[in-house]
Design a protein around this motif. Structure first.
Motif, PDB file in Angstrom:
ATOM      1  N   ARG A   9       0.832  -1.208   0.000  1.00  0.00           N
ATOM      2  CA  ARG A   9       0.000   0.000   0.000  1.00  0.00           C
ATOM      3  C   ARG A   9       0.862   1.251   0.000  1.00  0.00           C
ATOM      4  O   ARG A   9       1.789   1.372   0.787  1.00  0.00           O
ATOM      5  CB  ARG A   9      -0.895   0.019   1.237  1.00  0.00           C
ATOM      6  CG  ARG A   9      -2.106  -0.840   1.059  1.00  0.00           C
ATOM      7  CD  ARG A   9      -2.984  -0.885   2.242  1.00  0.00           C
ATOM      8  NE  ARG A   9      -3.161   0.364   2.962  1.00  0.00           N
ATOM      9  CZ  ARG A   9      -3.909   0.460   4.037  1.00  0.00           C
ATOM     10  NH1 ARG A   9      -4.537  -0.599   4.515  1.00  0.00           N
ATOM     11  NH2 ARG A   9      -4.034   1.605   4.653  1.00  0.00           N
ATOM     12  N   ALA A  65      -5.117   0.783  -1.104  1.00  0.00           N
ATOM     13  CA  ALA A  65      -5.598  -0.167  -0.108  1.00  0.00           C
ATOM     14  C   ALA A  65      -6.667  -1.104  -0.674  1.00  0.00           C
ATOM     15  O   ALA A  65      -6.646  -2.313  -0.426  1.00  0.00           O
ATOM     16  CB  ALA A  65      -6.133   0.579   1.100  1.00  0.00           C
ATOM     17  N   TYR A  69      -6.863  -6.741  -1.436  1.00  0.00           N
ATOM     18  CA  TYR A  69      -7.684  -7.935  -1.196  1.00  0.00           C
ATOM     19  C   TYR A  69      -8.042  -8.634  -2.512  1.00  0.00           C
ATOM     20  O   TYR A  69      -7.891  -9.861  -2.604  1.00  0.00           O
ATOM     21  CB  TYR A  69      -8.933  -7.599  -0.376  1.00  0.00           C
ATOM     22  CG  TYR A  69      -9.793  -8.811  -0.124  1.00  0.00           C
ATOM     23  CD1 TYR A  69      -9.335  -9.839   0.686  1.00  0.00           C
ATOM     24  CD2 TYR A  69     -11.050  -8.931  -0.704  1.00  0.00           C
ATOM     25  CE1 TYR A  69     -10.109 -10.970   0.907  1.00  0.00           C
ATOM     26  CE2 TYR A  69     -11.831 -10.052  -0.483  1.00  0.00           C
ATOM     27  CZ  TYR A  69     -11.351 -11.074   0.320  1.00  0.00           C
ATOM     28  OH  TYR A  69     -12.120 -12.189   0.534  1.00  0.00           O
ATOM     29  N   ILE A  86      -0.847  -8.244   7.018  1.00  0.00           N
ATOM     30  CA  ILE A  86      -1.994  -7.452   7.458  1.00  0.00           C
ATOM     31  C   ILE A  86      -1.607  -6.550   8.628  1.00  0.00           C
ATOM     32  O   ILE A  86      -0.608  -6.791   9.303  1.00  0.00           O
ATOM     33  CB  ILE A  86      -3.176  -8.367   7.833  1.00  0.00           C
ATOM     34  CG1 ILE A  86      -2.765  -9.345   8.939  1.00  0.00           C
ATOM     35  CG2 ILE A  86      -3.709  -9.104   6.599  1.00  0.00           C
ATOM     36  CD1 ILE A  86      -3.884 -10.198   9.492  1.00  0.00           C
ATOM     37  N   ARG A  87      -2.420  -5.537   8.861  1.00  0.00           N
ATOM     38  CA  ARG A  87      -2.131  -4.567   9.928  1.00  0.00           C
ATOM     39  C   ARG A  87      -1.967  -5.251  11.290  1.00  0.00           C
ATOM     40  O   ARG A  87      -1.114  -4.865  12.080  1.00  0.00           O
ATOM     41  CB  ARG A  87      -3.216  -3.498  10.018  1.00  0.00           C
ATOM     42  CG  ARG A  87      -2.866  -2.447  11.071  1.00  0.00           C
ATOM     43  CD  ARG A  87      -3.659  -1.194  10.959  1.00  0.00           C
ATOM     44  NE  ARG A  87      -3.613  -0.553   9.667  1.00  0.00           N
ATOM     45  CZ  ARG A  87      -2.625   0.244   9.236  1.00  0.00           C
ATOM     46  NH1 ARG A  87      -1.577   0.481   9.994  1.00  0.00           N
ATOM     47  NH2 ARG A  87      -2.696   0.801   8.042  1.00  0.00           N
ATOM     48  N   ASP A  88      -2.754  -6.272  11.553  1.00  0.00           N
ATOM     49  CA  ASP A  88      -2.641  -6.963  12.839  1.00  0.00           C
ATOM     50  C   ASP A  88      -1.229  -7.520  13.051  1.00  0.00           C
ATOM     51  O   ASP A  88      -0.775  -7.634  14.179  1.00  0.00           O
ATOM     52  CB  ASP A  88      -3.673  -8.092  12.938  1.00  0.00           C
ATOM     53  CG  ASP A  88      -5.086  -7.561  12.955  1.00  0.00           C
ATOM     54  OD1 ASP A  88      -5.444  -6.846  13.910  1.00  0.00           O
ATOM     55  OD2 ASP A  88      -5.831  -7.838  11.998  1.00  0.00           O
ATOM     56  N   GLN A 105     -12.118 -12.002  12.692  1.00  0.00           N
ATOM     57  CA  GLN A 105     -12.457 -11.203  11.503  1.00  0.00           C
ATOM     58  C   GLN A 105     -12.673 -12.098  10.289  1.00  0.00           C
ATOM     59  O   GLN A 105     -12.091 -13.178  10.192  1.00  0.00           O
ATOM     60  CB  GLN A 105     -11.316 -10.238  11.177  1.00  0.00           C
ATOM     61  CG  GLN A 105     -10.958  -9.286  12.301  1.00  0.00           C
ATOM     62  CD  GLN A 105      -9.733  -8.480  11.949  1.00  0.00           C
ATOM     63  OE1 GLN A 105      -9.803  -7.600  11.105  1.00  0.00           O
ATOM     64  NE2 GLN A 105      -8.612  -8.793  12.584  1.00  0.00           N
ATOM     65  N   ASP A 109     -12.373  -8.468   5.646  1.00  0.00           N
ATOM     66  CA  ASP A 109     -12.317  -7.341   6.573  1.00  0.00           C
ATOM     67  C   ASP A 109     -10.926  -7.081   7.145  1.00  0.00           C
ATOM     68  O   ASP A 109     -10.725  -6.080   7.842  1.00  0.00           O
ATOM     69  CB  ASP A 109     -13.311  -7.569   7.722  1.00  0.00           C
ATOM     70  CG  ASP A 109     -14.734  -7.658   7.224  1.00  0.00           C
ATOM     71  OD1 ASP A 109     -15.073  -6.943   6.246  1.00  0.00           O
ATOM     72  OD2 ASP A 109     -15.513  -8.451   7.790  1.00  0.00           O
ATOM     73  N   ASP A 111      -7.171  -5.797   7.275  1.00  0.00           N
ATOM     74  CA  ASP A 111      -6.551  -4.597   6.711  1.00  0.00           C
ATOM     75  C   ASP A 111      -5.230  -5.014   6.051  1.00  0.00           C
ATOM     76  O   ASP A 111      -4.188  -5.080   6.700  1.00  0.00           O
ATOM     77  CB  ASP A 111      -6.324  -3.574   7.824  1.00  0.00           C
ATOM     78  CG  ASP A 111      -5.884  -2.223   7.296  1.00  0.00           C
ATOM     79  OD1 ASP A 111      -5.856  -2.019   6.064  1.00  0.00           O
ATOM     80  OD2 ASP A 111      -5.560  -1.359   8.136  1.00  0.00           O
ATOM     81  N   TYR A 112      -5.296  -5.308   4.760  1.00  0.00           N
ATOM     82  CA  TYR A 112      -4.134  -5.776   4.007  1.00  0.00           C
ATOM     83  C   TYR A 112      -3.146  -4.633   3.785  1.00  0.00           C
ATOM     84  O   TYR A 112      -3.508  -3.574   3.275  1.00  0.00           O
ATOM     85  CB  TYR A 112      -4.573  -6.325   2.644  1.00  0.00           C
ATOM     86  CG  TYR A 112      -5.184  -7.698   2.709  1.00  0.00           C
ATOM     87  CD1 TYR A 112      -4.471  -8.805   2.295  1.00  0.00           C
ATOM     88  CD2 TYR A 112      -6.471  -7.889   3.185  1.00  0.00           C
ATOM     89  CE1 TYR A 112      -5.020 -10.076   2.354  1.00  0.00           C
ATOM     90  CE2 TYR A 112      -7.032  -9.149   3.256  1.00  0.00           C
ATOM     91  CZ  TYR A 112      -6.292 -10.242   2.834  1.00  0.00           C
ATOM     92  OH  TYR A 112      -6.846 -11.495   2.904  1.00  0.00           O
ATOM     93  N   LEU A 113      -1.881  -4.856   4.162  1.00  0.00           N
ATOM     94  CA  LEU A 113      -0.826  -3.872   3.936  1.00  0.00           C
ATOM     95  C   LEU A 113       0.045  -4.264   2.748  1.00  0.00           C
ATOM     96  O   LEU A 113       0.618  -3.402   2.083  1.00  0.00           O
ATOM     97  CB  LEU A 113       0.050  -3.724   5.178  1.00  0.00           C
ATOM     98  CG  LEU A 113      -0.650  -3.369   6.481  1.00  0.00           C
ATOM     99  CD1 LEU A 113       0.377  -3.162   7.591  1.00  0.00           C
ATOM    100  CD2 LEU A 113      -1.540  -2.160   6.323  1.00  0.00           C
TER     101      LEU A 113
END
Length: 135
Positions: A9, A65, A69, A86-88, A105, A109, A111-113
């Motif tokens: 991203r 962003a 996905y 992912i953000r996690d 999740q 849903d 949050d792919y970085l």
């Protein structure tokens, strides 16, 4: 001819970009093991050893962003070697906590970085043709 493509991203902070690319590259280095390089060292004329790096080109591309996905889904449909960052993963270093966050999740849903892909260069180009080279 195979290569590694990492799509990240473009709206991330610099440290997040570097973290994403680093983790994806480290993953492939670990997965490829014996085929990662072509030997232990490059040796200089005066006998100094320099560890060999990946024999595969690594290309880094940028994306919005919303594009990551669908890319991850396309990669899965092709059954290519890949990793999604992912953000996690950036917000925790504890795999137990990460596991709990992810299981709570739906995939769409997350949050792919970044998305990392390993495979035939032509297939990777086809999958990522809409993305620009990171500059």
């Amino acid at each position: 001819f195979r290569s590694i493509t990492i799509v990240v991203r473009r709206d991330l902070e610099n440290w997040q970009i570097l973290n994403t690319v680093s983790h994806i590259a480290a993953y492939f280095g670990n997965q490829l093991k014996d085929e990662f390089d072509t030997g232990e060292y490059f040796v200089t004329k005066d006998g100094m050893n320099h560890p060999r790096n990946s024999q595969y080109p690594i290309v880094v591309l940028s994306a919005d962003a919303a594009e990551l996905y669908p890319l991850a889904q396309a990669v899965r449909a092709r059954s290519l070697a890949s990793i999604n960052f992912i953000r996690d993963m950036i917000e925790t270093t504890d795999d137990s906590e990460l596991e709990q966050r992810v299981i709570a999740q739906n995939d769409k849903d997350l949050d792919y970085l970044g998305v990392g892909i390993f495979g035939d260069k032509d297939i990777l180009k086809e999958l990522t043709k809409q993305f620009k080279l990171w500059k």
